[in-house]
Write an enzyme that holds these catalytic residues in place. Structure first.
Site, mmCIF file in Angstrom:
data_model
loop_
_atom_site.group_PDB
_atom_site.id
_atom_site.type_symbol
_atom_site.label_atom_id
_atom_site.label_comp_id
_atom_site.label_asym_id
_atom_site.label_seq_id
_atom_site.Cartn_x
_atom_site.Cartn_y
_atom_site.Cartn_z
ATOM 1 N N PHE A 25 95.031 -39.830 7.576
ATOM 2 C CA PHE A 25 94.595 -41.184 6.215
ATOM 3 C C PHE A 25 95.239 -42.274 7.094
ATOM 4 O O PHE A 25 94.903 -42.877 6.958
ATOM 5 C CB PHE A 25 95.119 -40.766 5.227
ATOM 6 C CG PHE A 25 94.501 -41.105 3.898
ATOM 7 C CD1 PHE A 25 93.718 -40.608 3.472
ATOM 8 C CD2 PHE A 25 95.546 -42.501 3.209
ATOM 9 C CE1 PHE A 25 92.662 -41.586 2.253
ATOM 10 C CE2 PHE A 25 95.002 -43.077 2.002
ATOM 11 C CZ PHE A 25 93.544 -42.036 1.967
ATOM 12 N N GLY A 26 94.538 -42.138 8.524
ATOM 13 C CA GLY A 26 94.218 -43.385 9.015
ATOM 14 C C GLY A 26 92.938 -44.685 9.474
ATOM 15 O O GLY A 26 92.566 -44.150 7.738
ATOM 16 N N ARG A 48 101.129 -34.979 7.231
ATOM 17 C CA ARG A 48 102.374 -34.382 7.247
ATOM 18 C C ARG A 48 103.401 -34.105 6.400
ATOM 19 O O ARG A 48 103.777 -34.872 4.878
ATOM 20 C CB ARG A 48 103.725 -35.658 8.761
ATOM 21 C CG ARG A 48 103.370 -35.316 10.030
ATOM 22 C CD ARG A 48 104.081 -36.250 10.702
ATOM 23 N NE ARG A 48 103.647 -37.496 10.751
ATOM 24 C CZ ARG A 48 103.075 -38.032 11.935
ATOM 25 N NH1 ARG A 48 103.258 -36.861 13.104
ATOM 26 N NH2 ARG A 48 103.088 -39.163 11.752
ATOM 27 N N ASP A 88 92.949 -38.049 18.942
ATOM 28 C CA ASP A 88 93.150 -37.059 19.412
ATOM 29 C C ASP A 88 94.167 -36.327 19.958
ATOM 30 O O ASP A 88 93.492 -34.886 21.300
ATOM 31 C CB ASP A 88 92.000 -37.476 20.450
ATOM 32 C CG ASP A 88 90.437 -38.395 19.324
ATOM 33 O OD1 ASP A 88 90.137 -37.451 19.027
ATOM 34 O OD2 ASP A 88 90.184 -39.555 19.746
ATOM 35 N N GLU A 89 95.041 -37.317 20.742
ATOM 36 C CA GLU A 89 95.351 -36.572 21.419
ATOM 37 C C GLU A 89 96.502 -35.230 21.263
ATOM 38 O O GLU A 89 97.490 -34.751 21.612
ATOM 39 C CB GLU A 89 96.695 -37.334 22.732
ATOM 40 C CG GLU A 89 97.182 -38.677 21.927
ATOM 41 C CD GLU A 89 96.980 -39.177 20.812
ATOM 42 O OE1 GLU A 89 95.454 -39.715 21.077
ATOM 43 O OE2 GLU A 89 97.334 -40.377 20.459
ATOM 44 N N HIS A 113 84.758 -37.454 17.041
ATOM 45 C CA HIS A 113 84.693 -37.708 18.661
ATOM 46 C C HIS A 113 85.049 -36.291 18.764
ATOM 47 O O HIS A 113 85.339 -35.682 18.669
ATOM 48 C CB HIS A 113 86.113 -38.650 18.700
ATOM 49 C CG HIS A 113 86.192 -38.708 20.463
ATOM 50 N ND1 HIS A 113 84.893 -38.919 21.047
ATOM 51 C CD2 HIS A 113 87.051 -39.369 20.672
ATOM 52 C CE1 HIS A 113 85.387 -38.990 21.929
ATOM 53 N NE2 HIS A 113 86.979 -39.014 22.184
ATOM 54 N N SER A 257 73.565 -73.617 26.397
ATOM 55 C CA SER A 257 72.578 -74.806 26.911
ATOM 56 C C SER A 257 71.874 -73.930 28.229
ATOM 57 O O SER A 257 72.322 -73.045 28.574
ATOM 58 C CB SER A 257 73.248 -75.902 27.793
ATOM 59 O OG SER A 257 74.772 -74.590 28.591
HETATM 60 P P1 NDP Z 1 94.724 -42.846 13.560
HETATM 61 O O1 NDP Z 1 95.399 -43.026 14.513
HETATM 62 O O2 NDP Z 1 93.914 -44.284 12.926
HETATM 63 O O3 NDP Z 1 94.709 -42.009 12.045
HETATM 64 C C1 NDP Z 1 95.520 -40.324 12.047
HETATM 65 C C2 NDP Z 1 96.322 -40.179 11.098
HETATM 66 O O4 NDP Z 1 96.769 -39.141 11.284
HETATM 67 C C3 NDP Z 1 97.001 -40.663 10.684
HETATM 68 O O5 NDP Z 1 97.006 -40.670 9.173
HETATM 69 C C4 NDP Z 1 98.452 -40.205 10.734
HETATM 70 O O6 NDP Z 1 99.651 -39.705 10.264
HETATM 71 C C5 NDP Z 1 98.371 -38.893 10.619
HETATM 72 N N1 NDP Z 1 98.764 -38.004 11.952
HETATM 73 C C6 NDP Z 1 99.325 -37.452 12.725
HETATM 74 N N2 NDP Z 1 99.772 -37.126 13.315
HETATM 75 C C7 NDP Z 1 100.101 -35.791 12.382
HETATM 76 C C8 NDP Z 1 100.347 -35.173 12.374
HETATM 77 N N3 NDP Z 1 101.284 -34.307 13.149
HETATM 78 N N4 NDP Z 1 99.912 -34.167 11.449
HETATM 79 C C9 NDP Z 1 99.547 -34.386 10.133
HETATM 80 N N5 NDP Z 1 98.872 -35.730 10.085
HETATM 81 C C10 NDP Z 1 99.093 -36.677 11.456
HETATM 82 O O7 NDP Z 1 93.053 -42.278 14.137
HETATM 83 P P2 NDP Z 1 91.778 -42.950 13.946
HETATM 84 O O8 NDP Z 1 90.644 -42.410 12.358
HETATM 85 O O9 NDP Z 1 91.766 -44.238 14.585
HETATM 86 O O10 NDP Z 1 91.323 -41.233 15.075
HETATM 87 C C11 NDP Z 1 90.913 -40.280 14.309
HETATM 88 C C12 NDP Z 1 89.764 -39.278 14.727
HETATM 89 O O11 NDP Z 1 88.377 -40.316 14.281
HETATM 90 C C13 NDP Z 1 89.765 -39.336 16.449
HETATM 91 O O12 NDP Z 1 88.865 -38.022 17.000
HETATM 92 C C14 NDP Z 1 88.777 -40.863 16.647
HETATM 93 O O13 NDP Z 1 88.590 -40.736 18.534
HETATM 94 C C15 NDP Z 1 87.684 -40.873 15.925
HETATM 95 N N6 NDP Z 1 87.219 -42.419 16.457
HETATM 96 C C16 NDP Z 1 88.445 -43.217 15.397
HETATM 97 C C17 NDP Z 1 87.317 -44.460 15.724
HETATM 98 C C18 NDP Z 1 88.103 -45.974 14.884
HETATM 99 O O14 NDP Z 1 87.798 -46.771 15.296
HETATM 100 N N7 NDP Z 1 89.401 -45.972 14.745
HETATM 101 C C19 NDP Z 1 86.245 -44.568 15.188
HETATM 102 C C20 NDP Z 1 85.338 -42.933 15.223
HETATM 103 C C21 NDP Z 1 85.875 -41.859 15.753
HETATM 104 P P3 NDP Z 1 100.719 -41.299 10.416
HETATM 105 O O15 NDP Z 1 100.400 -42.712 10.461
HETATM 106 O O16 NDP Z 1 101.806 -40.838 9.601
HETATM 107 O O17 NDP Z 1 100.855 -41.044 11.863
HETATM 108 MG MG MG Z 2 86.869 -43.255 22.243
#
Ligand code: NDP
Ligand code: MG
Ligand code: MG
Length: 337
Positions: A25-26, A48, A88-89, A113, A257
């Site tokens: 939910f990032g 989590r 991703d990682e 991605h 310019s």
């Molecule tokens: P974020 O880092 O913003 O969000 C990741 C989410 O995963 C958070 O809610 C995090 O919770 C949760 N999380 C982390 N570890 C765990 C775990 N072990 N179990 C359950 N949940 C977990 O990621 P993004 O939204 O930036 O990226 C997500 C995907 O989208 C990636 O594949 C990225 O490449 C892709 N993407 C991202 C873009 C962007 O603009 N950001 C654009 C296009 C694609 P917590 O906060 O508690 O750690």
């Molecule tokens: Mg990228």
């Protein structure tokens, strides 16, 4: 011309009776989950399990959005479409431990991605669909545009089509998050992954920051004030990029310019000369051959020693100190960290 899809090419009803499990939910997760819900799709969010104040807050954010939070494993069981929006990682580890055991025939795995699929970190079973719907913008814009009744452009790709409907399903998902309002371009996991890495390394992040630093250091070394160098080489870049974003290089050149335009044509190719293009070819080759991916995955396995050192060194660069002081004079600039 690339193949494009719009709302009229999609059938959102394909998601009727299905549950979409959005994992994370990032940035992307909060936007995609809420947009889907408001498009009438049944959504759950995998997170989590709350174990401290921070994870509890995340859990509550989902509840406040009117969506049911679950652990990743629970959401994987509940979902027919499992869209992985974790960093991703860590995707590969979480997938192996908490998602893969619960996949059943005909499920779909979704990504925004292609890194983990393309570089073989996640190898799905052959009985699921695998698609990518990748909004071409940060999550907050995906949400904001949807709320305005618009959408951001996106990409769609299918890696595995078990049901024979993977693309239609992906397009329905893209419709649900608002991307087909703007238009979605067909690509492959390979093309999206390789071009995304190349763009961020050579142009958007690596290329741009190093160009700014080199310009700043050249002026400061020549005895000019760092504050002036900061404005000329960093601050004003945004004004130029905004114009290019709006109307391409022509609009930018229309707005500057004639002196600036003349210098642009003459010096640009000298600065970004053959050597830079060769370096770009090398970077692209490392991406294509998996060398970059391997090094990044290994770096993560050993706790990111080089990443952390580089982060610290870059934070301590003079341009960052001067910049912080100057931005304090411009309180209207909201810093986002
Ligand atoms: P974020 O880092 O913003 O969000 C990741 C989410 O995963 C958070 O809610 C995090 O919770 C949760 N999380 C982390 N570890 C765990 C775990 N072990 N179990 C359950 N949940 C977990 O990621 P993004 O939204 O930036 O990226 C997500 C995907 O989208 C990636 O594949 C990225 O490449 C892709 N993407 C991202 C873009 C962007 O603009 N950001 C654009 C296009 C694609 P917590 O906060 O508690 O750690
Ligand atoms: Mg990228
Ligand atoms: Mg000037």
């Amino acid at each position: 011309m690339a193949k494009m899809y719009y709302d009229a090419d999609t059938n959102l009803n394909l998601l009727n009776g299905k549950t979409v499990a959005v994992m994370g939910f990032g940035s992307q997760g909060h936007a995609q989950a809420q947009n889907l819900k408001e498009s009438g799709v049944k959504v759950v969010v995998g997170l989590r399990k709350p174990c401290d104040e921070f994870t509890e807050q995340e859990w509550n954010k989902v509840i406040e959005a009117g969506i049911t939070p679950m652990t990743v494993a629970e959401a994987a069981q509940a979902g027919d479409i499992i869209h992985i929006l974790l960093p991703d990682e860590i995707q590969a580890r979480v997938y192996k431990e908490e998602i893969q055991p619960y996949l059943v025939k005909g499920n779909a795995l979704g990504f925004s991605h292609g890194f983990n699929i393309h570089f073989g970190q996640i190898v799905p079973p052959d009985f699921v669909d695998v698609f990518m719907v990748a909004p071409k913008s940060p999550g907050h814009l995906v949400r904001r545009m949807y709320q305005k009744g618009a959408g951001v452009p996106g990409l769609i790709a299918v890696e595995q089509d078990y049901t024979g409907q993977a693309k239609e399903l992906g397009l329905a998902y893209a419709c649900g998050i608002g991307c087909t309002r703007a238009g979605v371009i067909e690509t492959s996991f390979q093309e999206e992954t390789e071009t995304d890495l190349f763009g961020e390394q050579c142009v958007l992040c690596g290329g741009a920051t190093e160009l700014v630093k080199a310009g700043f250091e050249t002026l400061v070394a020549a005895g000019y004030q760092p504050e002036i160098a900061y404005f000329e080489c960093l601050h004003e870049l945004k004004l130029i990029v905004d114009l290019m974003y709006e109307g391409g290089m022509s609009l930018m050149r229309y707005s500057i310019s004639d002196t600036a335009e003349w210098g642009d044509y003459l010096q640009g190719p000298q600065i970004i000369g053959e050597e830079v293009r060769w370096a770009m070819q090398d970077a692209l080759k490392d991406i294509q051959d998996g060398v970059f991916a391997k090094n990044w995955l290994l770096e993560n396995q050993v706790g990111r020693p080089q990443f952390n050192a580089l982060k610290r060194q870059n934070r301590e660069h003079q341009i960052e100190k001067v910049g912080a002081e100057l931005r304090a004079m411009m309180p209207w600039l909201k810093e986002t960290k």
